[in-house]
Motif scaffolding. Sequence first.
Motif, PDB file in Angstrom:
ATOM      1  N   GLU A 192      66.927  42.740 -21.051  1.00 47.34           N
ATOM      2  CA  GLU A 192      67.373  44.136 -21.128  1.00 47.34           C
ATOM      3  C   GLU A 192      68.895  44.217 -21.276  1.00 47.34           C
ATOM      4  O   GLU A 192      69.418  44.986 -22.087  1.00 47.34           O
ATOM      5  CB  GLU A 192      66.939  44.908 -19.871  1.00 47.34           C
ATOM      6  CG  GLU A 192      65.444  45.044 -19.693  1.00 47.34           C
ATOM      7  CD  GLU A 192      64.824  43.882 -18.921  1.00 47.34           C
ATOM      8  OE1 GLU A 192      63.629  43.967 -18.592  1.00 47.34           O
ATOM      9  OE2 GLU A 192      65.537  42.878 -18.642  1.00 47.34           O
ATOM     10  N   TYR A 193      69.602  43.410 -20.486  1.00 41.02           N
ATOM     11  CA  TYR A 193      71.062  43.401 -20.577  1.00 41.02           C
ATOM     12  C   TYR A 193      71.525  42.926 -21.951  1.00 41.02           C
ATOM     13  O   TYR A 193      72.482  43.470 -22.513  1.00 41.02           O
ATOM     14  CB  TYR A 193      71.659  42.485 -19.499  1.00 41.02           C
ATOM     15  CG  TYR A 193      71.722  43.092 -18.131  1.00 41.02           C
ATOM     16  CD1 TYR A 193      72.463  44.248 -17.887  1.00 41.02           C
ATOM     17  CD2 TYR A 193      71.059  42.506 -17.062  1.00 41.02           C
ATOM     18  CE1 TYR A 193      72.535  44.806 -16.617  1.00 41.02           C
ATOM     19  CE2 TYR A 193      71.120  43.061 -15.789  1.00 41.02           C
ATOM     20  CZ  TYR A 193      71.852  44.208 -15.576  1.00 41.02           C
ATOM     21  OH  TYR A 193      71.914  44.747 -14.316  1.00 41.02           O
ATOM     22  N   GLU A 194      70.866  41.940 -22.466  1.00 43.27           N
ATOM     23  CA  GLU A 194      71.253  41.393 -23.762  1.00 43.27           C
ATOM     24  C   GLU A 194      71.141  42.443 -24.858  1.00 43.27           C
ATOM     25  O   GLU A 194      72.019  42.558 -25.723  1.00 43.27           O
ATOM     26  CB  GLU A 194      70.366  40.198 -24.096  1.00 43.27           C
ATOM     27  CG  GLU A 194      70.769  39.440 -25.355  1.00 43.27           C
ATOM     28  CD  GLU A 194      69.954  38.182 -25.545  1.00 43.27           C
ATOM     29  OE1 GLU A 194      70.132  37.514 -26.584  1.00 43.27           O
ATOM     30  OE2 GLU A 194      69.144  37.839 -24.653  1.00 43.27           O
ATOM     31  N   GLU A 195      70.074  43.213 -24.837  1.00 45.61           N
ATOM     32  CA  GLU A 195      69.909  44.289 -25.821  1.00 45.61           C
ATOM     33  C   GLU A 195      71.041  45.296 -25.717  1.00 45.61           C
ATOM     34  O   GLU A 195      71.628  45.704 -26.716  1.00 45.61           O
ATOM     35  CB  GLU A 195      68.564  44.981 -25.622  1.00 45.61           C
ATOM     36  CG  GLU A 195      67.375  44.233 -26.170  1.00 45.61           C
ATOM     37  CD  GLU A 195      66.120  45.071 -26.155  1.00 45.61           C
ATOM     38  OE1 GLU A 195      66.092  46.112 -25.468  1.00 45.61           O
ATOM     39  OE2 GLU A 195      65.155  44.691 -26.841  1.00 45.61           O
ATOM     40  N   LYS A 196      71.355  45.672 -24.488  1.00 41.29           N
ATOM     41  CA  LYS A 196      72.400  46.676 -24.262  1.00 41.29           C
ATOM     42  C   LYS A 196      73.763  46.166 -24.707  1.00 41.29           C
ATOM     43  O   LYS A 196      74.500  46.871 -25.420  1.00 41.29           O
ATOM     44  CB  LYS A 196      72.447  47.056 -22.782  1.00 41.29           C
ATOM     45  CG  LYS A 196      73.486  48.115 -22.442  1.00 41.29           C
ATOM     46  CD  LYS A 196      73.391  48.522 -20.983  1.00 41.29           C
ATOM     47  CE  LYS A 196      73.841  47.414 -20.050  1.00 41.29           C
ATOM     48  NZ  LYS A 196      73.884  47.864 -18.626  1.00 41.29           N
TER      49      LYS A 196
END
Length: 213
Positions: A192-196
């Motif tokens: 999730e963090y990577e996408e953001k």
Amino acid sequence: MRLRHKPWAEDKLKAYPQYVVQQPEQWKGKWGEVFQNDQPLHIEVGTGKGQFITGMAKANPHINYLGIEMQTSVIVSALDRIIDEELPNVKLLCVDGSKLLEFFAKGDVNRVYLNFSDPWPKKRHEKRRLTYKGFLKLYEDIMVNEGEVHFKTDNQGLFEYSLMSFSHYGLLLNFVSLDLHKSEFEGNIMTEYEEKFSEKGQRIYRCEVKYPR
């Protein structure tokens, strides 16, 4: 960002023992019995909301996965993903990642994933970083010979620190990328963090290291 407390989360985790391993210390050295097979076991320390671990399990049905997260209000989101996907090869542990020796014996684990771990930037907090030598010893004590650590972060300082920590510990560098999403690396499963972060144009750093024989 402040984590929203979910007072019902603990009860929900207990309601799904087929996905959330209860009393994991009793399975130390016997994780094949939990999954009812002898497939390799990969663990993610700090699994968050579970996007990565469920994505990996879906893409690699021949591997067993354990997502480890100590915050009930976070890991319950990972549980929702697993329930939706009905994946037989992924389970969750709601435990402190610094206590892995309580739950795993030498040779239980083939690979450890560390994704977007807390950088703990202050020098006095160095021992809390998941790539600190104390944690590297902990992973070694539960992994097979030549086990691997795969690490991703958006934090350049933590990445540089981690490369030095891996080197000083004697780990072998198999792969390194200073800008993962502009590299030729295939099969990347995003967190999730990577996408953001990537949507904001931030660089993602990644490396793979292996313990020597």
